[in-house]
Motif scaffolding. Sequence first.
Motif, mmCIF file in Angstrom:
data_model
loop_
_atom_site.group_PDB
_atom_site.id
_atom_site.type_symbol
_atom_site.label_atom_id
_atom_site.label_comp_id
_atom_site.label_asym_id
_atom_site.label_seq_id
_atom_site.Cartn_x
_atom_site.Cartn_y
_atom_site.Cartn_z
ATOM 1 N N TYR A 151 0.836 -1.198 0.000
ATOM 2 C CA TYR A 151 0.000 0.000 0.000
ATOM 3 C C TYR A 151 0.874 1.252 0.000
ATOM 4 O O TYR A 151 2.001 1.232 0.501
ATOM 5 C CB TYR A 151 -0.965 0.005 1.187
ATOM 6 N N HIS B 148 -2.022 7.150 -6.023
ATOM 7 C CA HIS B 148 -2.094 5.870 -6.738
ATOM 8 C C HIS B 148 -1.756 6.095 -8.209
ATOM 9 O O HIS B 148 -1.750 7.222 -8.684
ATOM 10 C CB HIS B 148 -3.460 5.198 -6.540
ATOM 11 N N TRP C 178 -4.976 -3.141 -9.076
ATOM 12 C CA TRP C 178 -3.546 -3.047 -8.792
ATOM 13 C C TRP C 178 -2.826 -2.569 -10.033
ATOM 14 O O TRP C 178 -3.284 -2.799 -11.151
ATOM 15 C CB TRP C 178 -2.992 -4.409 -8.354
ATOM 16 N N SER D 151 1.281 4.574 1.685
ATOM 17 C CA SER D 151 0.792 5.072 2.968
ATOM 18 C C SER D 151 0.387 6.536 2.909
ATOM 19 O O SER D 151 0.820 7.297 2.049
ATOM 20 C CB SER D 151 1.864 4.873 4.037
ATOM 21 N N VAL E 78 1.050 -1.604 -6.505
ATOM 22 C CA VAL E 78 0.370 -0.762 -5.523
ATOM 23 C C VAL E 78 -1.108 -0.696 -5.887
ATOM 24 O O VAL E 78 -1.489 -0.872 -7.043
ATOM 25 C CB VAL E 78 0.990 0.660 -5.447
ATOM 26 N N PRO E 79 -1.954 -0.446 -4.888
ATOM 27 C CA PRO E 79 -3.388 -0.368 -5.168
ATOM 28 C C PRO E 79 -3.737 0.832 -6.042
ATOM 29 O O PRO E 79 -3.143 1.905 -5.916
ATOM 30 C CB PRO E 79 -4.017 -0.190 -3.779
ATOM 31 N N LEU F 160 0.236 -5.076 3.981
ATOM 32 C CA LEU F 160 -1.027 -4.381 4.039
ATOM 33 C C LEU F 160 -1.174 -3.567 5.305
ATOM 34 O O LEU F 160 -0.546 -3.852 6.324
ATOM 35 C CB LEU F 160 -2.192 -5.361 3.860
ATOM 36 N N TYR G 241 -9.455 -4.093 1.357
ATOM 37 C CA TYR G 241 -8.594 -5.275 1.378
ATOM 38 C C TYR G 241 -9.392 -6.564 1.554
ATOM 39 O O TYR G 241 -9.000 -7.613 1.034
ATOM 40 C CB TYR G 241 -7.504 -5.146 2.452
#
Length: 191
Positions: A52, A104, A86, A54, A77-78, A123, A142
Amino acid sequence: MPEQPRKDALRAAVSAARNALSDGRWRDEDARRTRHVLAAVAPLPVATAAVYVSRRGEPDTRDIIDGLLALGWQVLVPRLVRAPDWAAFPGWVELVPGWGGIPHPAGPGLGAAGLAEADLILLPCLAVGRDGTRLGTGGGWYDRALPHRRPGALLVALAREDEVLDTVPTLPHDVSVDGWATELGWVIVDR
């Protein structure tokens, strides 16, 4: 007390404790947690990690992502859209604000199935149980994403040592983790 109110109360308590931390304390804990994560993955075969990105008030992943890339890992990364998605990490300057202002990748993603490429999934959590239970932030992203992981992928929650409890309240849809990393170390649960 039913589980949902217990989860909400624990979320509120952890969030308050995190908000009370100084920037210096966060930086120190993040640096130590990062060292533990990178030391744990360094001897592993180079692979793909899903991590992730942050935001303030969460264990920082910037140096973890940079460290994984330096070790030769591919990093996913998401993409924070309604359904789990992803994307390959494109570099810090290529990220754009997503849901909740979380950075993102802007471009097309790999879809939810992209998570199956990851051998390691780092995660977020608000608390983690020594029994592998995990308390997320409550959005369920998640919980919707993790069923798309490949069998055997290692799930490791990033937390503060104060957030490691014997167990945390769960609901049937909650996915357990294999371990956690804090400022004091990297732990994989022996089940």
